[in-house]
Write a protein that holds these residues in place. Structure first.
Motif, short mmCIF file in Angstrom:
data_model
loop_
_atom_site.label_atom_id
_atom_site.label_comp_id
_atom_site.label_asym_id
_atom_site.label_seq_id
_atom_site.Cartn_x
_atom_site.Cartn_y
_atom_site.Cartn_z
N LYS A 1 28.08 14.20 10.06
CA LYS A 1 26.71 14.55 9.68
C LYS A 1 25.74 13.45 10.08
CE LYS A 1 27.85 17.45 5.66
NZ LYS A 1 27.72 17.58 4.18
N GLU A 2 26.16 12.20 9.86
CA GLU A 2 25.26 11.06 10.15
C GLU A 2 25.02 10.90 11.65
OE1 GLU A 2 27.25 7.83 8.25
OE2 GLU A 2 26.35 8.25 6.26
N ARG A 3 26.06 11.10 12.46
CA ARG A 3 25.90 10.93 13.91
C ARG A 3 25.35 12.19 14.56
NH1 ARG A 3 32.41 10.95 14.80
NH2 ARG A 3 32.63 13.17 15.26
N GLY A 4 25.45 13.34 13.86
CA GLY A 4 24.84 14.57 14.36
C GLY A 4 25.71 15.44 15.23
N TYR A 5 26.99 15.10 15.40
CA TYR A 5 27.86 15.93 16.23
C TYR A 5 29.31 15.82 15.79
CZ TYR A 5 29.34 11.65 18.67
OH TYR A 5 29.85 10.41 18.96
N LEU A 6 30.09 16.79 16.22
CA LEU A 6 31.53 16.82 15.98
C LEU A 6 32.19 17.08 17.32
CD1 LEU A 6 33.30 16.76 13.31
CD2 LEU A 6 33.57 19.21 13.64
N THR A 7 33.31 16.44 17.59
CA THR A 7 34.03 16.66 18.85
C THR A 7 35.13 17.68 18.64
OG1 THR A 7 35.44 14.75 18.39
CG2 THR A 7 33.53 14.39 19.82
N ILE B 1 25.90 19.68 10.66
CA ILE B 1 26.29 19.05 11.93
C ILE B 1 25.76 19.92 13.06
CG2 ILE B 1 28.22 18.23 13.33
CD1 ILE B 1 29.86 18.17 10.67
N LYS B 2 24.80 19.42 13.79
CA LYS B 2 24.02 20.26 14.70
C LYS B 2 24.63 20.45 16.09
CE LYS B 2 19.67 19.05 12.41
NZ LYS B 2 18.30 18.47 12.59
N GLU B 3 25.55 19.58 16.49
CA GLU B 3 26.03 19.63 17.87
C GLU B 3 27.56 19.61 17.95
OE1 GLU B 3 25.70 17.03 22.04
OE2 GLU B 3 24.69 16.34 20.21
N LEU B 4 28.10 20.41 18.87
CA LEU B 4 29.52 20.37 19.20
C LEU B 4 29.68 19.70 20.55
CD1 LEU B 4 31.04 23.88 18.35
CD2 LEU B 4 31.04 21.82 16.95
N ARG B 5 30.59 18.76 20.65
CA ARG B 5 30.91 18.13 21.94
C ARG B 5 32.35 18.46 22.28
NH1 ARG B 5 27.91 12.17 21.98
NH2 ARG B 5 25.80 12.98 21.58
N GLY B 6 32.55 19.14 23.38
CA GLY B 6 33.88 19.60 23.75
C GLY B 6 34.64 18.62 24.61
N ASP C 1 37.96 15.62 17.00
CA ASP C 1 38.06 15.77 15.55
C ASP C 1 38.76 17.03 15.10
OD1 ASP C 1 36.48 13.39 15.13
OD2 ASP C 1 34.72 14.58 15.66
N VAL C 2 38.69 18.08 15.90
CA VAL C 2 39.25 19.38 15.53
C VAL C 2 39.54 20.16 16.81
CG1 VAL C 2 36.93 20.36 15.28
CG2 VAL C 2 38.86 21.50 14.17
N VAL C 3 40.52 21.05 16.77
CA VAL C 3 40.83 21.91 17.91
C VAL C 3 40.15 23.25 17.71
CG1 VAL C 3 42.64 23.18 19.14
CG2 VAL C 3 43.02 20.80 18.46
N ALA C 4 39.37 23.68 18.70
CA ALA C 4 38.70 24.98 18.69
C ALA C 4 39.10 25.70 19.97
CB ALA C 4 37.19 24.80 18.62
#
Length: 299
Positions: free
Chosen positions: A50-56, A90-95, A113-116
């Protein structure tokens, strides 16, 4: 089981480039997420994201589950993930794209961070990581020459026919085929490579979920191939229901539980179907209420 691995110039480039970060609209080189699951039970990763604004998120480039289109990360899984993580601030996804068989190892190595990636929930995978509640269900099928000359309908019929079957590395289809007597297989690195192997007659059938294969035919309407009737494999008298979910590290309980809470809201509101329909998923692919991760992990 005799397995031949397909390695082309294109695949060698993909192997070398695996791990390149695909932002939602751009590419950026990266080998790790630079974050860790801090505290007991992974407490802290959700706050960090949340703080950095993205999740990988790790993905394997398999349409329609998760793939790149015009440089953007899209597909059924990213659509669901984007909705859920946005609702959590969390506003952004980075693949991060890797070969399918490297998704869980890459996750545990903290490259993302997670598999999608539309990954099926299987006992052997549950031993390596933790899955969310099921996001979708999907039957199996084969892509075969028009007219289905060998009349294959399931994995036992493939074994009996003696044809060579194409599978993705580390896929559930490879495992199911082996369990049901398929001994002649060729590993192909992608859907596109599977289609090329079919055209070159290096394989006589390509195994994937009916959803993936239907999407391939849509993109290749004059390929000269057709989809067999979808089926649910049966091993030792037990149906092998194909259901996919998000995958988390064992210590990422906080992140996984937050995902599950939001996923339940999407199912209850009907929004889940709205999100996945554009990618070829229908009402029949929404998991039944009594299908749980615990059951799937038990096999």
């Amino acid at each position: 089981m005799a397995v031949e691995r397909v390695v082309t110039r294109r695949n060698l480039f993909r192997y070398a480039a695996a791990g390149a970060v695909v932002a939602s609209g751009a590419l950026a080189g990266c080998s790790r997420t630079g974050t860790a699951d801090s505290g007991a039970g992974g407490q802290g990763l959700l706050k960090q994201a949340k703080e950095r604004g993205y999740l990988t998120v790790g993905f394997a480039g398999e349409a329609p589950y998760a793939y790149k289109e015009g440089g953007d990360l899209t597909g059924q899984d990213p659509a669901v993930h984007r909705e859920i993580w946005t609702s959590l601030g969390i506003k952004e996804l980075r693949g991060v794209q890797v070969e399918f068989g490297q998704l869980i190892p890459g996750l545990n190595a903290k490259r993302f961070d997670v598999v999608a990636a539309g990954m099926f929930i299987l006992p052997e995978r549950c031993a390596q990581a933790k899955f969310s509640a099921p996001v979708y269900v999907a039957p199996q099928a084969f892509l075969v020459p028009a007219g289905n000359p060998k009349q294959i309908t399931d994995f036992p019929s493939v074994a009996k026919s003696g044809i060579t079957l194409g599978v993705l590395p580390g896929s559930v289809e490879a495992s199911l085929g082996k369990k049901q007597g398929v001994t002649k297989t060729v590993e192909v690195a992608s859907q596109r490579d599977g289609l090329s192997a079919l055209k070159a007659n290096r394989i006589q059938a390509f195994a994937l979920t009916s959803i993936s294969l239907r999407n391939m035919l849509k993109d290749n309407p004059n390929s000269g191939f057709e989809l067999t009737e979808p089926f649910t494999p049966v091993v030792d008298g037990k149906e092998q229901i194909g259901a996919g979910g998000a995958v988390f590290r064992n210590e990422s309980d906080e992140l996984r539980m937050a995902f599950d809470r939001e996923l339940a809201k999407l199912r209850e509101s009907g929004k889940l179907l709205e999100l996945i329909q554009p990618f070829g998923f229908g009402p029949e692919t929404v998991p039944p209420a009594d299908l749980t991760t615990e059951k799937l992990c038990q096999g």
